[in-house]
Design an enzyme around this catalytic site. Sequence first.
Site, mmCIF file in Angstrom:
data_model
loop_
_atom_site.group_PDB
_atom_site.id
_atom_site.type_symbol
_atom_site.label_atom_id
_atom_site.label_comp_id
_atom_site.label_asym_id
_atom_site.label_seq_id
_atom_site.Cartn_x
_atom_site.Cartn_y
_atom_site.Cartn_z
ATOM 1 N N CYS A 394 -106.740 45.302 -44.419
ATOM 2 C CA CYS A 394 -107.289 44.427 -45.620
ATOM 3 C C CYS A 394 -108.202 43.299 -44.978
ATOM 4 C CB CYS A 394 -106.367 43.964 -46.422
ATOM 5 S SG CYS A 394 -107.065 43.433 -48.113
ATOM 6 N N HIS A 519 -104.037 48.960 -48.239
ATOM 7 C CA HIS A 519 -102.853 48.630 -47.694
ATOM 8 C C HIS A 519 -102.080 50.029 -47.538
ATOM 9 C CE1 HIS A 519 -102.989 44.341 -47.642
ATOM 10 N NE2 HIS A 519 -103.832 44.636 -48.758
ATOM 11 N N GLU A 521 -99.439 50.782 -45.691
ATOM 12 C CA GLU A 521 -98.122 50.615 -45.594
ATOM 13 C C GLU A 521 -97.241 50.701 -46.520
ATOM 14 O OE1 GLU A 521 -100.666 48.628 -44.850
ATOM 15 O OE2 GLU A 521 -100.157 46.489 -45.759
HETATM 16 N N1 GLN Z 1 -108.488 37.674 -48.606
HETATM 17 C C1 GLN Z 1 -109.092 38.976 -48.485
HETATM 18 C C2 GLN Z 1 -109.347 39.133 -49.983
HETATM 19 O O1 GLN Z 1 -109.217 38.469 -50.886
HETATM 20 C C3 GLN Z 1 -108.047 39.911 -48.172
HETATM 21 C C4 GLN Z 1 -107.000 39.992 -48.865
HETATM 22 C C5 GLN Z 1 -105.670 40.747 -48.205
HETATM 23 O O2 GLN Z 1 -105.706 40.686 -46.930
HETATM 24 N N2 GLN Z 1 -104.703 41.409 -48.883
HETATM 25 O O3 GLN Z 1 -110.269 40.277 -50.125
#
Ligand code: GLN
Length: 541
Positions: A394, A519, A521
């Site tokens: 992410c 994600h 995970e």
């Molecule tokens: N801050 C970033 C976004 O809003 C990444 C978010 C995250 O890592 N869950 O896209």
Amino acid sequence: MPTKLVIITGGVISGLGKGVISASVGKLLQSMGLSVSMIKIDPYLNPDPGTLNPVEHGEVFITEEVWNFSPGGGVSFKIAEIDEDFGHYERFLDVYMHPSNNITSGQVMLSVILGERKGEYLGRTIRLIPHVTDKIKERVKEVIDRERPDVVIVELGGTVGDYEAMPFVEALRQLKLEFGNGNSMHIHVTYVPYVRTVGEFKTKPAQLFFREVLAAGLPPDVVIARVEGGLPPDVRDKLALYASVPPDAVFEDPDLDTVYELPLYLEEKGFSRILKKKLRIDGEVNLAEWKAIVDSFKSCDRELKVAMVGKYWRMSDVYISIVEALKHAGAYRGAHVNIVPVDSEELERGNDWNLLEGADGVLLTPGFGSRGTEGMIKAAEWGLDSDKPLLGICFGAQLSTVAFARKVMGWREANSTEIDPSTPYPVIDLLPEQKSVELIGGTMRLGGHEVKLLGGKLREVYSREVVVERFRHRYHIMNDYAYRMEDKGYRVVATDLSGEIINAFEVEWHPFFLGVQFHPEFKSRPGKPSPTYLAFVEAML
Ligand code: GLN
């Protein structure tokens, strides 16, 4: 068989691992052939944990499903961000949890107050008892009606005696009464400190909380104690006496090699005997498959070190699903994964670079806001020069894209607009639909979305074209920049179904440099690792 109820509360301190205990009790019941629903109550007033500081609260777990929570009056919120204990539930039981199984005071209060405005309580004064407690019971019953489980386990967050917990304790007392003897039980988790200076275990704090649950009309049937250094028999007897349970209903939750061992440990100590007696259920516990998985964790003969770069390391639970996913993938390949926490702000100060040098691979963590991001970007630039495997999750994927733009393309001021809104090279910018969003809570792109795998190592390891992964973001990798970077080896390897939102990239000329916007995970299980993490572990091996 009518649904049976198991209530799990905690005393003395929070952070005792009640989530793992609840998941383990669920696992025991599931291994007897019963269907189990898990509910977690969080008495805080936030409708969901999405806006909480991770350092204070721990990880936010993301569900596959997004729940449209409509408390009334035309108000509605998207909820897919829930308590980290749901990660334990999903990993132990191998299920997908519905976000409405996480009940918060914020949700309950909103429903009651907006219900009043709609005239649901016309003519009456709304009170904590019975109106709020009724709403809590209604929420529990909604889960039972939807999932029709043999057993529902309700874990109460925090400790009994917290002010916010009071209506929940009362609702649980009423529920236990409604389910009745033989259909319900209460497990109370406690803590016994050892005071070194006097060489004594102290049960007084535990006693005070036993008194609290007894006075609330919620006597424990079982006590599970966290005890520093093991539970001596005299301490067990004392806990039993004050909790008003037989000594064989007092169990210990010891430090184990892996958390997945707890169901096996409890079973070895005769836990299912009490479940059968109190809930009047039968069936034999069959944990053979689970034991094989636990053994795979304990019999690893290789070691891997993963340097995890992030800024939330003051609290160890913040990255728990990532840590678990790494361990699942490692154990699957016979490797024990050691996590090396790397504080990205220390990297900015020029410290701790040896931690990256000494690791087998680098993982760039998710996150928000500008603090510590230069350290993350520098770590990714370092990763481009090294041939160690690097995985960005992410924010980690976004910042390694920034690193590629700066280092390979020479766009020195490239950045995400989350960090530098006036960057001349906004390689990461808001998702189009985010530009009009005003509220902060529950407004990100959340939950499970289909991901189209176009190629690269990612496509290989999933061996499918379309998969569903979970998302939590406002920003994304900008297409026009990404496709310009393709000339220099930046390769888009996954998008959403429309092809518009880039979901993953790899660096073609690097042995393993992968960034995923999702994600993975959250879908990893012991014995069934996430393909993304498996690819990373295999590259390290
Ligand atoms: N801050 C970033 C976004 O809003 C990444 C978010 C995250 O890592 N869950 O896209």
